[in-house]
Design an enzyme around this catalytic site. Structure first.
Site, PDB file in Angstrom:
ATOM      1  N   CYS A   1     -15.183   4.523 -26.915  1.00  0.00           N
ATOM      2  CA  CYS A   1     -16.491   5.142 -27.072  1.00  0.00           C
ATOM      3  C   CYS A   1     -17.091   5.483 -25.724  1.00  0.00           C
ATOM      4  CB  CYS A   1     -17.400   4.216 -27.856  1.00  0.00           C
ATOM      5  SG  CYS A   1     -16.775   4.008 -29.500  1.00  0.00           S
TER       6      CYS A   1
ATOM      7  N   GLY B   1       0.765  -1.236   0.000  1.00  0.00           N
ATOM      8  CA  GLY B   1       0.000   0.000   0.000  1.00  0.00           C
ATOM      9  C   GLY B   1       0.797   1.289   0.000  1.00  0.00           C
TER      10      GLY B   1
ATOM     11  N   ARG C   1      -7.241   3.605 -14.531  1.00  0.00           N
ATOM     12  CA  ARG C   1      -7.125   4.194 -13.189  1.00  0.00           C
ATOM     13  C   ARG C   1      -7.683   5.612 -13.120  1.00  0.00           C
ATOM     14  NH1 ARG C   1      -3.306   5.134 -10.585  1.00  0.00           N
ATOM     15  NH2 ARG C   1      -4.040   4.392  -8.579  1.00  0.00           N
TER      16      ARG C   1
ATOM     17  N   TYR D   1     -10.540   5.755 -10.437  1.00  0.00           N
ATOM     18  CA  TYR D   1     -10.167   6.342  -9.139  1.00  0.00           C
ATOM     19  C   TYR D   1      -9.932   7.841  -9.216  1.00  0.00           C
ATOM     20  CZ  TYR D   1      -8.591   1.457  -8.745  1.00  0.00           C
ATOM     21  OH  TYR D   1      -8.479   0.100  -8.796  1.00  0.00           O
TER      22      TYR D   1
ATOM     23  N   PRO E   1       4.741  -4.973  -0.908  1.00  0.00           N
ATOM     24  CA  PRO E   1       4.647  -3.842  -1.837  1.00  0.00           C
ATOM     25  C   PRO E   1       4.465  -4.317  -3.271  1.00  0.00           C
ATOM     26  CG  PRO E   1       6.937  -4.268  -1.291  1.00  0.00           C
ATOM     27  CD  PRO E   1       6.123  -5.239  -0.479  1.00  0.00           C
ATOM     28  N   GLY E   2       3.534  -3.706  -3.972  1.00  0.00           N
ATOM     29  CA  GLY E   2       3.374  -3.994  -5.396  1.00  0.00           C
ATOM     30  C   GLY E   2       3.711  -2.736  -6.167  1.00  0.00           C
ATOM     31  N   ARG E   3       2.814  -1.738  -6.027  1.00  0.00           N
ATOM     32  CA  ARG E   3       2.965  -0.474  -6.737  1.00  0.00           C
ATOM     33  C   ARG E   3       4.335   0.172  -6.502  1.00  0.00           C
ATOM     34  NH1 ARG E   3      -1.680   2.805  -7.375  1.00  0.00           N
ATOM     35  NH2 ARG E   3      -2.508   1.651  -5.604  1.00  0.00           N
TER      36      ARG E   3
ATOM     37  N   TYR F   1      -0.849  -1.722 -11.953  1.00  0.00           N
ATOM     38  CA  TYR F   1      -2.303  -1.701 -12.131  1.00  0.00           C
ATOM     39  C   TYR F   1      -2.745  -1.064 -13.454  1.00  0.00           C
ATOM     40  CZ  TYR F   1      -1.911  -2.882  -7.216  1.00  0.00           C
ATOM     41  OH  TYR F   1      -1.554  -3.475  -6.037  1.00  0.00           O
TER      42      TYR F   1
HETATM   43  N1  LLP Z   1      -1.248  -6.993  -0.209  1.00  0.00           N
HETATM   44  C1  LLP Z   1      -2.589  -7.131  -0.330  1.00  0.00           C
HETATM   45  C2  LLP Z   1      -3.279  -8.085   0.534  1.00  0.00           C
HETATM   46  C3  LLP Z   1      -3.297  -6.362  -1.264  1.00  0.00           C
HETATM   47  O1  LLP Z   1      -4.601  -6.495  -1.366  1.00  0.00           O
HETATM   48  C4  LLP Z   1      -2.601  -5.446  -2.084  1.00  0.00           C
HETATM   49  C5  LLP Z   1      -3.300  -4.643  -3.064  1.00  0.00           C
HETATM   50  C6  LLP Z   1      -1.213  -5.344  -1.944  1.00  0.00           C
HETATM   51  C7  LLP Z   1      -0.564  -6.135  -0.985  1.00  0.00           C
HETATM   52  C8  LLP Z   1      -0.372  -4.424  -2.790  1.00  0.00           C
HETATM   53  O2  LLP Z   1      -0.712  -3.098  -2.640  1.00  0.00           O
HETATM   54  P1  LLP Z   1       0.227  -1.969  -3.306  1.00  0.00           P
HETATM   55  O3  LLP Z   1       1.538  -1.990  -2.564  1.00  0.00           O
HETATM   56  O4  LLP Z   1       0.409  -2.319  -4.730  1.00  0.00           O
HETATM   57  O5  LLP Z   1      -0.530  -0.704  -3.120  1.00  0.00           O
HETATM   58  N2  LLP Z   1      -6.096  -1.315  -8.501  1.00  0.00           N
HETATM   59  C9  LLP Z   1      -5.791  -0.335  -7.465  1.00  0.00           C
HETATM   60  C10 LLP Z   1      -4.988  -0.942  -6.350  1.00  0.00           C
HETATM   61  C11 LLP Z   1      -5.654  -2.151  -5.732  1.00  0.00           C
HETATM   62  C12 LLP Z   1      -4.782  -2.777  -4.707  1.00  0.00           C
HETATM   63  C13 LLP Z   1      -5.322  -4.105  -4.295  1.00  0.00           C
HETATM   64  N3  LLP Z   1      -4.549  -4.752  -3.301  1.00  0.00           N
HETATM   65  C14 LLP Z   1      -5.036   0.832  -8.095  1.00  0.00           C
HETATM   66  O6  LLP Z   1      -4.841   0.832  -9.307  1.00  0.00           O
HETATM   67  O7  LLP Z   1      -4.687   1.783  -7.407  1.00  0.00           O
END
Ligand code: LLP
Length: 463
Positions: free
Chosen positions: A391, A278, A360, A364, A321-323, A421
């Protein structure tokens, strides 16, 4: 994330009352390193290069739109997270942000673990050689087949999300003669400061088991009794694109509170705590994300302090961490098509992609930056809205941005920070063919996910 819509005239930046586009940037040709991947630079001719490859060459060889990913930057960010948390913690990259076999291999090489949340993400990870014991399996509605596959493969942990799932996973593990390592995902009741669709720690939503009313404590009671499960820890993910650490602080406090209750009731000290992902990134120059080492220090201090106060051994921490790893490493390269000045309103710049490759903004109200990348320009700044070719009038890529007034069809523009994402949430709306992901580094470019073809789509349409 949200700002109000501005009824701005084409060049009348002064009518914007707030936000970072209220005034044009001093130099439209400069590229803020905060939002662009590390190896992005302009060459002597003014064209942008990444990983030593010019965007003109990328467009010619791979077409547009395309996601262009800086491999060195990806590896550096993954390594920075790994190093920051050290050997006493685990970093699980959240595959939902962007997953491909190349990325899985890079992560495995850099010493990271992987969080997956579907059977297909699991299959991708395993097929690229990620050891199963370094995989965490998530999801609020895992099917029996997915659970069987995960248990059978020997994943390192399954994160349990409901009472029904506690029983289901225990049953499947037992029938396969396994004892599955699990965590229980709890909702700690924090209101994260982010868009409501990506906030996940308040109680009124589909993820996790609330701490409130003793529900999480009851889930632990049940899990501890079941032979098929080895409960190793508690999991909390408070939301996404978060800059303020106070939400993590409250979450850690409440999760440690649960660990203390468990110790008092069962005489067991659970060895792990997962604080989820997150962490926010810079989409525009106004965003100021924290560095991984600052985040690691803050989270470790919070957990250690809370555990000392509760007289608990500090559990092994993991994060997801993903993003923050993949987001900044890629940009989307588009070719400019129709440019439509609407007198007294604004100028619309259409690109050859749109909401099918970046949902996005529509979903959002997300903010992005954009730059002309095929050349430099000394023309005056023009306030534009970058839109796609779909469209739907909500098909907006960048809501308000300044581009040079001499922008013309055929120019290449790029939107930075689209690594997370965007490809993973891409669609075939209007039968758009999903763009490729091109990895660049050391002067070379290679496709790691190819562009969809008409044949790909027609093959699904079995008449
Ligand atoms: N761990 C869990 C359990 C999660 O549900 C998520 C994201 C992450 C880790 C990774 O979160 P990050 O570090 O990437 O913020 N589609 C949305 C984001 C949805 C995130 C869902 N879960 C966007 O484009 O902002």
């Amino acid at each position: 994330m949200s700002r109000s819509a501005h009824p701005a005239g084409p060049r009348h930046a002064d009518v914007l009352s707030e936000g970072h586009y209220a005034a044009p940037p001093a130099d439209l040709n400069s590229l803020d390193p905060k939002v662009w991947a590390q190896t992005v630079t302009r060459d002597a001719d003014g064209a942008v290069t990444v990983g030593g490859v010019s965007v003109a060459r990328l467009a010619e060889e791979f077409g547009t739109p395309a996601y262009v990913l800086d491999e060195a930057d990806f590896r550096a960010r993954a390594r920075a997270w790994r190093t920051a948390f050290g050997q006493d913690a685990d970093v699980f990259y959240a595959g939902k942000a962007f997953l491909s076999r190349a990325v899985v291999r890079w992560l495995a090489e850099e010493g990271l673990n992987l969080d997956v949340c579907s059977g297909t993400e699991l299959a991708t990870a395993l097929s690229a050689g990620m050891p199963a014991d370094r995989i965490a399996f998530h999801g609020n509605n895992k099917s029996a087949a997915e659970i069987e596959r995960a248990v059978g493969a020997g994943v390192g942990r399954i994160v349990l999300d409901s009472f029904q799932e506690i029983a289901r996973v225990a049953h499947i593990a037992q029938s396969l003669g396994r004892r599955q390592r699990v965590q229980i995902r709890v909702t700690v009741g924090v209101e994260a400061h982010t868009h409501e669709f990506i906030a996940t720690a308040h109680e009124d939503q589909k993820f996790g088991i609330p701490l409130a009313g003793g529900q999480a404590a009851e889930a632990v009671r049940r899990a501890l009794k079941l032979d098929g499960l080895e409960l190793i820890g508690i999991h909390s993910h408070i939301g996404s694109q978060i800059f303020d650490m106070s939400g993590f602080e409250v979450a850690a406090h409440r999760v440690v509170g649960l660990l203390r209750e468990i110790r008092d009731e069962h005489g067991v000290e659970l060895p792990e705590i997962d604080l989820g992902g997150g962490l926010g990134i810079a989409y525009t120059s106004d965003d100021d994300p924290r560095e991984p080492h600052e985040i690691a220090k803050a989270l470790t201090e919070i957990v250690t302090r809370e555990c000392e106060a509760a007289r608990l051994r500090t559990p092994r921490i993991s994060v997801e961490p993903g993003r923050a790893i993949v987001g900044p490493t890629a940009f989307t390269l588009y070719e400019v098509g129709t440019i439509k000045p609407l007198e007294g309103l604004r100028t619309y710049v259409s690109v050859d992609g749109g909401m099918s490759d970046n949902i996005r903004t529509a979903l959002y109200d997300a903010e992005y930056s954009v730059a002309l990348v095929s050349r430099t320009s000394d023309a005056e700044p023009l306030l534009v809205r970058v839109v796609g070719k779909h469209c739907e009038s909500g098909d907006i890529v960048v809501k308000d941005a300044f581009l040079p007034a001499d922008l013309a069809p055929g120019d290449l523009i790029a939107v930075p920070a689209t690594g997370a994402y965007c490809r993973s949430m891409a669609s075939n709306y209007n039968h758009a063919l999903r763009p490729p992901v091109v990895a660049v580094g050391d002067g070379a470019a290679r496709v790691i996910v190819r562009r969809e073809t008409e044949d790909d789509l027609l093959r699904l349409d079995v008449g």
